[in-house]
Design an enzyme around this catalytic site. Structure first.
Site, short mmCIF file in Angstrom:
data_model
loop_
_atom_site.label_atom_id
_atom_site.label_comp_id
_atom_site.label_asym_id
_atom_site.label_seq_id
_atom_site.Cartn_x
_atom_site.Cartn_y
_atom_site.Cartn_z
CG ASP A 67 -36.69 21.33 20.03
OD1 ASP A 67 -36.50 22.31 20.79
OD2 ASP A 67 -36.12 20.24 20.18
CG ASN A 136 -34.18 8.94 22.13
OD1 ASN A 136 -33.59 10.01 22.15
ND2 ASN A 136 -35.43 8.83 21.71
CG HIS A 138 -34.00 13.33 21.28
ND1 HIS A 138 -35.06 12.85 22.02
CD2 HIS A 138 -33.60 14.44 21.95
CE1 HIS A 138 -35.28 13.61 23.06
NE2 HIS A 138 -34.40 14.58 23.06
CD GLU A 143 -37.69 11.32 19.71
OE1 GLU A 143 -36.54 10.99 20.08
OE2 GLU A 143 -38.61 11.55 20.51
#
Ligand code: F6R
Length: 234
Positions: A67, A136, A138, A143
């Site tokens: 990313d 979380n 990811h 996400e």
């Protein structure tokens, strides 16, 4: 799925580095999928150490990173290109032209994502993909969502990710709200996956590997992959 429990970050880096070493010994021209963040730093230190001792050879390898933030130039100290050069590429014998990242400055994000997917396809897919995991759940910047994301795409970062990553930005500097990320589909096409996780990620790793396969916990998709090793600090 294999779980390797270690009790220091240094050991986490060393164990993961051995997996990269085996990969490159078996296939010197491997395509390595790489991640940024604080967790892989001990791995990159271990790989740089091995390379200095000629124990590993990156000269035929290609890398593709997961990313990149939208709007950050490669020269920006928080860009992932800058991070990768600093922590890994400038310390090993890889050809810079074989290191690939998404271009966060691309004006046409969709075209940039399509270019990246085509590039990975032309390299023959990823042999060994490194992942970290967000608080979380990811992976990459995929996400929590109502479905597992597919191709490489532009995503809006959640407030939890922005907050978690703000520690790396200087005071007064804001974390970009958008990023380009390799999609779950591409991640799942990798022949092997290695996920590194520090002590702070123990709960989310347990949820991801023992709970339901649920796109609200993106890393839970890894339960469906045939060759995952998790190296975690406990
Ligand atoms: C970074 C990436 C992210 C990180 C995750 C964990 O390229 O893809 O998914 O792996 O946010 O980051 P750290 O290691 O900083 O806790």
């Amino acid at each position: 799925m294999r779980i390797e429990k270690v009790n220091s970050e240094q050991q986490m880096g060393e164990v993961a580095a051995e997996l990269f070493k085996s990969q490159l010994s078996a296939k010197p021209g491997s395509v390595l999928g790489l991640a940024t963040g604080t967790t892989p730093i001990s791995l990159y230190d271990a790989l740089a150490g091995m390379c200095a001792k000629n124990e590993i050879d990156f000269s035929a390898a290609n890398t593709v990173n997961l990313d990149e933030y939208c709007g950050l130039a490669p020269s920006h100290p928080q860009s992932y290109r800058y991070f990768m050069d600093k922590y890994l590429f400038d310390r090993i014998n890889i050809k810079k032209e074989n290191t690939h990242l998404l271009n966060g400055l691309a004006e046409d994000a969709a075209a940039e994502c399509a270019r990246y997917d085509a590039l990975i396809g032309s390299l023959g897919e990823v042999d060994l993909q490194l992942l970290g995991i967000g608080p979380n759940g990811h992976i990459g910047f995929n996400e929590p969502a109502s479905t597992f994301s597919r191709a490489t795409q532009k995503v809006a970062l959640t407030q939890s990710t922005i907050d978690a990553n703000s520690r790396l930005f200087s005071e007064g500097e804001s974390v970009p709200g958008y990023a380009l990320t390799m999609g779950i589909k591409t991640i799942m096409l990798a022949a092997k996956i290695v996920l590194v996780a520090g002590r702070d990620k123990e709960d989310i790793v347990n949820t991801a590997i023992n709970g339901d396969i649920d796109p609200m916990i993106p890393a839970s998709v890894l339960q469906l992959h045939r060759d995952v090793t998790i190296v975690m600090c406990v």
